[in-house]
Scaffold this motif. Structure first.
Motif, PDB file in Angstrom:
ATOM      1  N   ASN A  88       0.843  -1.187   0.000  1.00  0.00           N
ATOM      2  CA  ASN A  88       0.000   0.000   0.000  1.00  0.00           C
ATOM      3  C   ASN A  88       0.884   1.245   0.000  1.00  0.00           C
ATOM      4  O   ASN A  88       1.008   1.953   1.005  1.00  0.00           O
ATOM      5  N   LEU A  89       1.492   1.505  -1.140  1.00  0.00           N
ATOM      6  CA  LEU A  89       2.440   2.614  -1.226  1.00  0.00           C
ATOM      7  C   LEU A  89       1.760   3.962  -1.014  1.00  0.00           C
ATOM      8  O   LEU A  89       2.361   4.885  -0.452  1.00  0.00           O
ATOM      9  N   GLU A  90       0.518   4.077  -1.447  1.00  0.00           N
ATOM     10  CA  GLU A  90      -0.196   5.336  -1.266  1.00  0.00           C
ATOM     11  C   GLU A  90      -0.381   5.644   0.214  1.00  0.00           C
ATOM     12  O   GLU A  90      -0.250   6.799   0.644  1.00  0.00           O
ATOM     13  N   HIS A  91      -0.676   4.628   0.991  1.00  0.00           N
ATOM     14  CA  HIS A  91      -0.865   4.857   2.418  1.00  0.00           C
ATOM     15  C   HIS A  91       0.469   5.175   3.093  1.00  0.00           C
ATOM     16  O   HIS A  91       0.529   5.990   4.019  1.00  0.00           O
ATOM     17  N   ILE A  92       1.522   4.524   2.648  1.00  0.00           N
ATOM     18  CA  ILE A  92       2.839   4.843   3.188  1.00  0.00           C
ATOM     19  C   ILE A  92       3.155   6.318   2.943  1.00  0.00           C
ATOM     20  O   ILE A  92       3.646   7.027   3.814  1.00  0.00           O
ATOM     21  N   LEU A  93       2.842   6.771   1.734  1.00  0.00           N
ATOM     22  CA  LEU A  93       3.065   8.177   1.399  1.00  0.00           C
ATOM     23  C   LEU A  93       2.209   9.076   2.275  1.00  0.00           C
ATOM     24  O   LEU A  93       2.659  10.128   2.754  1.00  0.00           O
ATOM     25  N   GLU A  94       0.986   8.647   2.534  1.00  0.00           N
ATOM     26  CA  GLU A  94       0.080   9.431   3.373  1.00  0.00           C
ATOM     27  C   GLU A  94       0.598   9.544   4.799  1.00  0.00           C
ATOM     28  O   GLU A  94       0.474  10.601   5.440  1.00  0.00           O
ATOM     29  N   VAL A  95       1.190   8.460   5.304  1.00  0.00           N
ATOM     30  CA  VAL A  95       1.744   8.483   6.659  1.00  0.00           C
ATOM     31  C   VAL A  95       2.855   9.513   6.755  1.00  0.00           C
ATOM     32  O   VAL A  95       3.037  10.172   7.778  1.00  0.00           O
ATOM     33  N   GLY A  96       3.624   9.659   5.688  1.00  0.00           N
ATOM     34  CA  GLY A  96       4.693  10.635   5.677  1.00  0.00           C
ATOM     35  C   GLY A  96       5.870  10.280   6.554  1.00  0.00           C
ATOM     36  O   GLY A  96       6.307  11.090   7.384  1.00  0.00           O
ATOM     37  N   PRO A  97       6.425   9.057   6.412  1.00  0.00           N
ATOM     38  CA  PRO A  97       7.541   8.672   7.285  1.00  0.00           C
ATOM     39  C   PRO A  97       8.801   9.472   6.991  1.00  0.00           C
ATOM     40  O   PRO A  97       9.015   9.931   5.871  1.00  0.00           O
ATOM     41  N   ASP A  98       9.628   9.644   7.999  1.00  0.00           N
ATOM     42  CA  ASP A  98      10.953  10.220   7.814  1.00  0.00           C
ATOM     43  C   ASP A  98      11.966   9.149   7.434  1.00  0.00           C
ATOM     44  O   ASP A  98      13.022   9.446   6.879  1.00  0.00           O
ATOM     45  N   PHE A  99      11.641   7.895   7.746  1.00  0.00           N
ATOM     46  CA  PHE A  99      12.569   6.789   7.522  1.00  0.00           C
ATOM     47  C   PHE A  99      11.771   5.504   7.367  1.00  0.00           C
ATOM     48  O   PHE A  99      10.776   5.306   8.057  1.00  0.00           O
ATOM     49  N   ILE A 100      12.185   4.642   6.453  1.00  0.00           N
ATOM     50  CA  ILE A 100      11.505   3.367   6.220  1.00  0.00           C
ATOM     51  C   ILE A 100      12.502   2.240   6.422  1.00  0.00           C
ATOM     52  O   ILE A 100      13.583   2.239   5.821  1.00  0.00           O
ATOM     53  N   LEU A 101      12.145   1.277   7.259  1.00  0.00           N
ATOM     54  CA  LEU A 101      12.947   0.081   7.464  1.00  0.00           C
ATOM     55  C   LEU A 101      12.255  -1.067   6.745  1.00  0.00           C
ATOM     56  O   LEU A 101      11.165  -1.482   7.125  1.00  0.00           O
ATOM     57  N   ASN A 102      12.864  -1.567   5.694  1.00  0.00           N
ATOM     58  CA  ASN A 102      12.271  -2.574   4.823  1.00  0.00           C
ATOM     59  C   ASN A 102      13.016  -3.891   4.974  1.00  0.00           C
ATOM     60  O   ASN A 102      14.159  -4.019   4.547  1.00  0.00           O
ATOM     61  N   GLY A 103      12.367  -4.869   5.579  1.00  0.00           N
ATOM     62  CA  GLY A 103      12.988  -6.177   5.778  1.00  0.00           C
ATOM     63  C   GLY A 103      12.689  -7.172   4.687  1.00  0.00           C
ATOM     64  O   GLY A 103      13.011  -8.349   4.814  1.00  0.00           O
ATOM     65  N   LEU A 104      12.066  -6.717   3.596  1.00  0.00           N
ATOM     66  CA  LEU A 104      11.684  -7.621   2.506  1.00  0.00           C
ATOM     67  C   LEU A 104      12.607  -7.432   1.310  1.00  0.00           C
ATOM     68  O   LEU A 104      12.176  -7.157   0.194  1.00  0.00           O
ATOM     69  N   GLY A 105      13.887  -7.601   1.546  1.00  0.00           N
ATOM     70  CA  GLY A 105      14.871  -7.350   0.503  1.00  0.00           C
ATOM     71  C   GLY A 105      14.758  -8.252  -0.694  1.00  0.00           C
ATOM     72  O   GLY A 105      15.251  -7.918  -1.783  1.00  0.00           O
ATOM     73  N   TYR A 106      14.107  -9.409  -0.545  1.00  0.00           N
ATOM     74  CA  TYR A 106      13.946 -10.309  -1.688  1.00  0.00           C
ATOM     75  C   TYR A 106      12.912  -9.783  -2.682  1.00  0.00           C
ATOM     76  O   TYR A 106      12.833 -10.265  -3.807  1.00  0.00           O
ATOM     77  N   GLU A 107      12.099  -8.815  -2.256  1.00  0.00           N
ATOM     78  CA  GLU A 107      11.212  -8.130  -3.198  1.00  0.00           C
ATOM     79  C   GLU A 107      12.069  -7.076  -3.904  1.00  0.00           C
ATOM     80  O   GLU A 107      12.146  -5.924  -3.494  1.00  0.00           O
ATOM     81  N   THR A 108      12.708  -7.490  -4.968  1.00  0.00           N
ATOM     82  CA  THR A 108      13.808  -6.704  -5.535  1.00  0.00           C
ATOM     83  C   THR A 108      13.400  -5.332  -6.062  1.00  0.00           C
ATOM     84  O   THR A 108      14.249  -4.442  -6.181  1.00  0.00           O
ATOM     85  N   ASP A 109      12.143  -5.150  -6.390  1.00  0.00           N
ATOM     86  CA  ASP A 109      11.730  -3.858  -6.935  1.00  0.00           C
ATOM     87  C   ASP A 109      11.103  -2.942  -5.887  1.00  0.00           C
ATOM     88  O   ASP A 109      10.744  -1.806  -6.178  1.00  0.00           O
ATOM     89  N   LEU A 110      10.993  -3.423  -4.645  1.00  0.00           N
ATOM     90  CA  LEU A 110      10.294  -2.643  -3.623  1.00  0.00           C
ATOM     91  C   LEU A 110      11.124  -1.453  -3.151  1.00  0.00           C
ATOM     92  O   LEU A 110      10.583  -0.366  -2.940  1.00  0.00           O
ATOM     93  N   HIS A 111      12.416  -1.644  -2.998  1.00  0.00           N
ATOM     94  CA  HIS A 111      13.258  -0.571  -2.463  1.00  0.00           C
ATOM     95  C   HIS A 111      13.132   0.705  -3.288  1.00  0.00           C
ATOM     96  O   HIS A 111      12.959   1.802  -2.734  1.00  0.00           O
ATOM     97  N   ASP A 112      13.197   0.565  -4.596  1.00  0.00           N
ATOM     98  CA  ASP A 112      13.144   1.746  -5.457  1.00  0.00           C
ATOM     99  C   ASP A 112      11.769   2.404  -5.463  1.00  0.00           C
ATOM    100  O   ASP A 112      11.646   3.573  -5.858  1.00  0.00           O
ATOM    101  N   LYS A 113      10.748   1.684  -5.010  1.00  0.00           N
ATOM    102  CA  LYS A 113       9.425   2.281  -4.892  1.00  0.00           C
ATOM    103  C   LYS A 113       9.268   3.028  -3.563  1.00  0.00           C
ATOM    104  O   LYS A 113       8.422   3.915  -3.447  1.00  0.00           O
ATOM    105  N   LEU A 114      10.067   2.650  -2.600  1.00  0.00           N
ATOM    106  CA  LEU A 114       9.972   3.277  -1.284  1.00  0.00           C
ATOM    107  C   LEU A 114      10.851   4.509  -1.151  1.00  0.00           C
ATOM    108  O   LEU A 114      10.502   5.455  -0.443  1.00  0.00           O
ATOM    109  N   THR A 115      11.998   4.499  -1.804  1.00  0.00           N
ATOM    110  CA  THR A 115      12.947   5.605  -1.620  1.00  0.00           C
ATOM    111  C   THR A 115      12.400   6.968  -2.037  1.00  0.00           C
ATOM    112  O   THR A 115      12.800   7.978  -1.428  1.00  0.00           O
ATOM    113  N   PRO A 116      11.491   7.065  -3.035  1.00  0.00           N
ATOM    114  CA  PRO A 116      10.927   8.385  -3.311  1.00  0.00           C
ATOM    115  C   PRO A 116      10.054   8.912  -2.171  1.00  0.00           C
ATOM    116  O   PRO A 116       9.813  10.119  -2.077  1.00  0.00           O
ATOM    117  N   ILE A 117       9.582   8.004  -1.302  1.00  0.00           N
ATOM    118  CA  ILE A 117       8.725   8.406  -0.187  1.00  0.00           C
ATOM    119  C   ILE A 117       9.566   8.906   0.989  1.00  0.00           C
ATOM    120  O   ILE A 117       9.262   9.934   1.592  1.00  0.00           O
TER     121      ILE A 117
END
Length: 300
Positions: A88-117
């Motif tokens: 739910n990237l839209e909700h993550i954006l809505e939360v407005g985090p200062d920092f994201i800790l992502n433990g799902l490194g095997y989802e290889t395309d997820l990191h690049d979707k989170l870093t703009p947030i």
């Protein structure tokens, strides 16, 4: 190993339809990690989102609640939201985090979707390694080595105390982490349980050695209902269950109606103990909690 870990994680989704892809909206709890959290408390100014299955999944009937294994007072006011089956990237954006800790490194395309947030730290929490190695590296990278070391020291001291008491009382059972799924029994070290067993010097059932190298591992052994008797050498069984305990292995009708199961020494002697399966994925809170559960089970 890696695929097996992911498969186990997928299996856990059917137990909790909201899965473990959970984002905690919070304010950087001081002690979210078992009393020595790595994120500062910035309750009035900062939000941190965590894409991490290990801690933070509420029971489906308690959605939004912090799991009981975590320090409740430190996390007061923090809630979660659905992040499954799709991120739910839209909700993550809505939360407005200062920092994201992502433990799902095997989802290889997820990191690049989170870093703009927000700035994102990504690692693979399901690569089969000891979670403590990742914890120390994370602490080092975030400049919080002292907090990680403080927890490691506290845990080691408590484990040493429990081990000394077990030795003093001559308590030395054969132990195992046992689960039941799809009509089969699994004995292995997928959970952190074997880490705690080893820290206490307990003998782990050889059934937990899946690859035959003489050491317990995440593969372990899978048994059919007809092979239940092979568990007879286990004195004490530990089993991951949901927070309310309703699905503990001793409630499985396929087992309770099976005389091979009811005849097992651990079952007949009421030596089957459940622990919150949220602990399985490794964390300071989980490791501390499971140590206490095992200590109470063996020492009373």
């Amino acid at each position: 190993m890696r695929e097996r870990l992911r498969h186990r994680r997928r299996r856990s989704r059917s137990r909790d339809p909201h899965d473990r892809h959970r984002l905690r909206r919070g304010h950087g709890p001081r002690r979210a990690e078992g009393g020595h959290g790595l994120l500062h408390d910035r309750r009035r100014h900062a939000h941190h989102a965590r894409v991490h299955p290990r801690e933070g999944t509420a029971h489906p009937r308690r959605l939004g609640r912090v799991p009981e294994l975590l320090p409740q007072s430190e996390l007061e006011g923090i809630t979660g939201f659905h992040n499954y089956p799709e991120f739910n990237l839209e909700h993550i954006l809505e939360v407005g985090p200062d920092f994201i800790l992502n433990g799902l490194g095997y989802e290889t395309d997820l990191h690049d979707k989170l870093t703009p947030i927000a700035p994102t730290y990504t690692y693979d929490g399901f690569d089969g390694g000891d979670w403590r190695d990742k914890f120390v590296k994370l602490a080092t990278d975030l400049g919080r080595e002292d907090r990680a070391q403080a927890w490691l020291d506290d845990y080691a001291a408590r484990a040493a105390d429990v081990k000394a008491e077990l030795d003093a009382q001559g308590i030395s059972p054969v132990v195992a982490d046992v689960s039941f799924w799809d009509g089969q029994i699994s004995v292995g070290c997928y959970s952190i349980s074997c880490l705690v067993f080893a820290d206490l010097g307990l003998e782990i059932s050889p059934l937990a050695d899946g690859d035959g190298d003489g050491a317990p591992d995440g593969e372990g052994t899978t048994l059919s209902l007809e092979q239940i008797g092979e568990l007879s050498g286990i004195d004490v069984i530990f089993n991951g269950m949901s927070e309310d305990g309703s699905d503990i292995i001793t409630n499985e009708e396929a087992l309770t109606s099976n005389p091979l199961w009811t005849a097992l020494p651990a079952v007949a002697n009421d030596r089957v103990y459940g622990y919150n399966y949220e602990m399985s994925y490794g964390s300071p809170s989980g490791q501390d909690g499971l140590l206490e559960i095992i200590a109470k089970a063996l020492l009373g």
